[in-house]
Design a protein around this motif. Structure first.
Motif, PDB file in Angstrom:
ATOM      1  N   VAL A 563       0.649  -1.193   0.486  1.00  0.00           N
ATOM      2  CA  VAL A 563      -0.236   0.154   0.351  1.00  0.00           C
ATOM      3  C   VAL A 563       0.491   1.153   0.626  1.00  0.00           C
ATOM      4  O   VAL A 563       0.602   1.839  -0.660  1.00  0.00           O
ATOM      5  N   PRO A 767      -8.698   3.550   4.066  1.00  0.00           N
ATOM      6  CA  PRO A 767      -7.384   3.705   4.518  1.00  0.00           C
ATOM      7  C   PRO A 767      -6.392   4.140   5.284  1.00  0.00           C
ATOM      8  O   PRO A 767      -5.505   2.815   5.792  1.00  0.00           O
ATOM      9  N   HIS A 771      -5.217   0.521   7.081  1.00  0.00           N
ATOM     10  CA  HIS A 771      -3.604   0.394   8.647  1.00  0.00           C
ATOM     11  C   HIS A 771      -3.310   0.100   9.571  1.00  0.00           C
ATOM     12  O   HIS A 771      -3.022  -1.010  10.448  1.00  0.00           O
ATOM     13  N   LEU A 853      -5.191  -3.380  -4.723  1.00  0.00           N
ATOM     14  CA  LEU A 853      -5.520  -2.870  -2.927  1.00  0.00           C
ATOM     15  C   LEU A 853      -6.095  -1.023  -4.027  1.00  0.00           C
ATOM     16  O   LEU A 853      -5.079  -0.227  -3.570  1.00  0.00           O
ATOM     17  N   PHE A 856      -6.743   0.777  -1.056  1.00  0.00           N
ATOM     18  CA  PHE A 856      -6.084   1.472  -0.562  1.00  0.00           C
ATOM     19  C   PHE A 856      -5.094   2.393  -0.981  1.00  0.00           C
ATOM     20  O   PHE A 856      -4.956   3.837   0.066  1.00  0.00           O
ATOM     21  N   THR A 857      -4.894   2.309  -2.385  1.00  0.00           N
ATOM     22  CA  THR A 857      -4.039   4.019  -2.730  1.00  0.00           C
ATOM     23  C   THR A 857      -4.966   4.876  -3.817  1.00  0.00           C
ATOM     24  O   THR A 857      -4.464   5.859  -3.828  1.00  0.00           O
TER      25      THR A 857
END
Length: 907
Positions: A563, A767, A771, A853, A856-857
């Motif tokens: 990530v 995100p 994390h 992902l 997330f990104t």
């Protein structure tokens, strides 16, 4: 139930208490982690909603006045609008939508009409225009700063005079004050009676029509497939009338009726999003109903921006939840295995008690019931306390997964001791029968073959299930919107395969080491390896649990690292350099002297300037020309992750000027070359390659998006236009000094720095919550691995004490005792570490194609998932240190107790 029946004292008391404490911790972790994830997601949701404009947190309804007027059988007044708003609000509340404490408001809106009599601030190519608004909550949403609010309008000599209020910004632009008058065709006069100021400019009241708060210079949009429109701009403003003037407005011009009902989402949790989305969608699909006293009904179309916000959050949340599901299921498996190992420890410590019960005539069922009752007396309160602590530490709405995982840990604790006790009693009984028939050797061989066949079947079934699960995961991916247990146990499946391989290789390596130890002086290594060899079959569960724990740690760190790399790549994609300076908004030119001052900022490793200009091809097509110094731009690109810039292709040469063209511009540029006019300079250009986007260079207005060419600066010579963009790269660029320098040499220029873009990506609410959950899960897996190791050491502690006591009577020195316990335990730890590392190495390539992902990104671009060695090494070193500390403590305690007590325990 008698006290004796649930007695927990005796040789297994300490182990039973340890099991209860482990159940407490396991249930607390199993329940708390998913609940904490929901809490993190709820915080992320509320941060997302807090950043959304108030206009997206309300339901809007509107009707043409002519349609609304039919339901009220004639001209309606302000009270009719408010009554209809009451009906809409009641209807939305009846559908379960949370209404805000801020009252709804209703209003009327006219179109823009040219006005006369405005001040010089509105001077433009065209006359200014103004819309007339009615808002029933104007008094509560504004503060009167001059004059008074409007009263009643009049009709005199065919002229309608409306009293209006305007905001301070509108008054300043249009040159108005109380008593000012504006003319509006054909027969309306606007008399200003008061100046107001918004009390909450960010509210939906003012946000739904921004011109209501402040006037705006309107620029007509360009015509389709044509150069930028030459239509001149004009100023637009708004004014407010009173409730008493609503009938007059309705008769003078077309108006639209509107209602705005704010929603309350400040306390919305992540678990409530799906339900609210469904209710909101239903309300929008049906619309709102308003009716008059005669029961004539109008259906009001409804809309809201909240639905798109919730849909975006749900999609992102589900994508992240699918990844977190892999970790939660694996953590549950680790917890169950840990509890089973602790139950085996209890059964081992109480083995003599159970053997005595059998010798006195108790059936296996009675022994199992005794073990279950005594185990439940401690584990049930411990599980309840663990669940209570988890709920206390993670307030808010829970999730069903949390309770399922906690229930699995409790079930393993309750069933573990009885099942292990029965298995050992059956094995002991079978062993006696086999020893009674040793003379018949065939029976023993048959039993060994049966045991071997059972092991092959079990291991083959587990391996087949693991391979099948991995295939399903790779082909189908993670299930959207839920936790599919079979596809979510990928780390467990990989750990199963690694554990099977380790269990088969481990004894072979031990026997080889034992053979080498026979030829060496000293007894410590030989005895330690002999004990490790005999304990190898019993180490299967321990090795599997440690391998799985290390795999989960590796999984969490792999995802977190991927990530981060994805965020970094996306920040480069968005900005293109460490800093992009847009000088087109500055009144000063980006001169070479200014560029040198910027290049001298600490940390600036490479810089390049770009001149942007429209260029006309011989065919008449217009493209954006980005003019660069090829060598300087190539040095700058070399400091970014982008592919190398082909500066050699743009080197000075005779003939047509070489250019790089974008994909959309390539169709207009023939490969043999064509003419290109930039300003007063006409060139002959020939495409020599494909151009990538130049950071900070936007398409010139009137040019098709993405249609550009990259031109070497030497081609224009003295006709080079002034640069408008400067790019800076440097891993240690001082962003503060850069911003200060730009403000000094290029006032008004904008600076876009990549670190700010990266901070925005890494600080995105959802995100960030994911994390935190990943880090918590990896930490929990590391803690479980330490617990598993300690339990395995405790299970063999009594036997180890007896061995050291016997050897001590034969003259075993203290150093030899430490060497002995090390040689017995460290091979098992090393085997588990080897299996964990192997699992981590294959886990990434196996599951990477099934994991996206993008949530997330924030980018659809794929991110490679690879094993990170540092966390694995840290966890492995931690396990070795924990084992060394525990063994050192055991040796110390054994030395202080002496040899008599362990030898008596063996009697």
């Amino acid at each position: 139930m008698t006290r004796a029946w649930v007695r927990i004292g005796g040789s297994g008391a300490a182990a039973s208490v340890a099991l209860a404490l482990l159940v407490f911790a396991t249930v607390a972790i199993s329940v708390a982690l998913p609940r904490a994830s929901v809490g993190h997601r709820t915080v992320a949701l509320r941060q997302t909603l807090a950043a959304v404009p108030a206009t997206s947190l309300a339901v809007f309804g509107s009707l043409p006045y002519t349609t609304f007027d039919v339901a009220f059988s004639g001209p309606s007044d302000a009270s009719d609008l408010t009554a209809a708003g009451d009906q809409l609000a009641i209807g939305l509340a009846s559908r379960g939508l949370p209404l805000a404490s801020v009252p709804f408001w209703s209003g009327l809106t006219s179109g823009y009409t040219v006005v006369t009599g405005a001040g010089p601030g509105t001077v433009s190519a065209l006359a200014p225009r103004m819309e007339i608004l009615y808002r029933d909550r104007l008094a509560g949403s504004s503060r009167l700063t001059a004059g008074r609010l409007p009263g009643s309008g009049v009709v005199s000599h065919g002229q309608v005079v409306l009293q209006v209020a305007v905001t301070g910004a509108t008054a300043a632009r249009f040159g108005l004050r109380p008593g000012s008058r504006l003319g509006m065709a054909p027969d309306v006069t606007l008399e200003v009676t008061g100046i107001v100021t918004p009390t909450d400019p960010g509210s939906a009241f003012w946000g739904v029509d921004p011109i209501a708060a402040a006037p705006e210079l309107s620029v007509p949009p360009p015509l389709r497939d044509a150069p930028p429109s030459a239509a001149p701009p004009y100023w637009k403003g708004s004014c407010f009338i009173s409730p008493a003037e609503v009938p007059l407005l309705e008769t003078t011009r077309p108006v639209t009726v509107s209602w705005v009902v704010p929603l309350s989402v400040a306390h919305l949790s992540a678990g409530q999003v799906t339900g609210l989305t469904g209710r909101l969608s239903g309300a929008l699909a049906v619309g709102g109903l308003v009716s008059n006293s005669g029961h004539l009904t109008d259906q009001v179309p409804l809309s809201t921006g909240l639905l798109a916000v919730l849909a975006g959050f749900t999609a992102e949340d589900q994508a992240i939840g699918d990844v977190l599901g892999l970790m939660y299921v694996s953590l549950a498996a680790i917890g169950v295995v840990t509890v089973v190992l602790a139950a085996a420890l209890v059964a081992t410590r109480r083995g003599r008690e159970f053997a005595v019960m059998r010798a006195r005539g108790a059936s296996l069922r009675q022994v199992a019931w005794r073990a279950l009752a005594s185990s439940a007396a401690l584990t049930l309160p411990a599980a309840a306390a663990g669940a209570g602590l988890a709920v206390l530490l993670t307030p808010g709405q829970g999730t069903a997964v949390a309770w399922w995982l906690g229930a699995c840990a409790l079930a393993a604790a309750l069933a573990g001791v009885p099942l292990v006790a029965m298995a050992r009693l059956r094995a002991a009984s079978g062993g006696r029968r086999r020893r009674a028939h040793l003379t018949a050797g065939a029976a023993g061989a048959t039993a060994r073959r049966i045991a071997l066949a059972r092991r092959v079947v079990v291991e083959g079934g587990l391996a087949a299930a693991a391979v099948g699960g991995i295939i399903v995961l790779r082909r189908q991916g993670l299930s959207a919107g839920g936790v599919d247990v079979f596809s979510s146990v990928a780390p467990v499946l990989v750990a199963i395969l690694a554990a099977i391989a380790v269990v088969h290789v481990y004894p072979v390596v031990l026997r080889l080491l034992l053979r080498l130890a026979r030829g060496r002086d000293g007894v410590s290594a030989f005895v330690g390896l002999s004990r490790a060899t005999r304990a190898a079959p019993a180490a299967i569960a321990v090795v599997f649990a440690l391998v799985l724990a290390l795999a989960v740690v590796a999984f969490g760190t792999m995802i977190d690292d991927a990530v981060h790399r994805g965020d970094v790549a996306e920040s480069w994609s968005e900005v293109g350099a460490d800093a992009v300076i847009n000088a087109s908004t500055s009144p000063r030119a980006l001169t070479p002297a200014a560029a040198r001052e910027i290049a001298a900022v600490p940390g600036a490793a490479a810089t390049a300037v770009v001149a942007v200009s429209p260029g006309t091809l011989a065919s008449g097509s217009v493209v954006t020309a980005a003019v660069v110094n090829p060598a300087a731009y190539a040095r700058l690109v070399a400091g970014t992750p982008a592919p190398a810039f082909p500066a050699a292709s743009l080197a000075r040469r005779a003939g047509p000027v070489p250019v790089l063209v974008s994909a959309s511009a390539a169709e207009a540029l023939p490969s043999g070359g064509t003419g290109l006019t930039i300003g007063a300079r006409r060139l002959t250009v020939r495409p020599v390659g494909r151009a990538r986007a130049v950071p900070g260079v936007a398409t010139v207005p009137g040019v098709a998006a993405g249609s550009f060419v990259v031109l070497p600066s030497w081609a224009l010579g003295g006709a080079l236009p002034s640069p408008s963009v400067m790019l800076v790269v440097g891993p240690h660029l001082d962003d503060g000094r850069l911003a200060a320098t730009v403000r000094r040499v290029l006032p008004g220029a904008s600076v876009t720095d990549r670190r700010s873009a990266l901070a925005a990506l890494t600080g995105a609410p959802l995100p960030t919550a994911a994390h935190d959950s990943i880090i918590e899960g990896a930490a929990a897996a590391a803690a479980f691995s330490a617990l598993i190791l300690l339990i395995s050491l405790l299970m063999s502690a009594q036997s180890r004490d007896m061995t050291m006591a016997r050897l001590a009577t034969m003259g075993l020195a203290r150093g030899q005792a430490r060497w002995l316990v090390g040689m017995e335990t460290l091979p098992q730890v090393a085997a588990a570490i080897a299996g964990g590392v192997a699992s981590a190495l294959v886990l990434g390539p196996l599951i990477a194609p099934s994991i996206s992902l993008a949530a997330f990104t924030g980018s659809a671009a794929g991110v490679a998932i690879r094993t990170e060695p540092v966390p694995l090494v840290a966890c492995a070193v931690g396990l070795i240190l924990v084992a060394a500390a525990a063994l050192a403590a055991q040796v110390l305690m054994a030395r202080r107790r002496g040899v008599a007590r362990p030898l008596r325990l063996g009697e």
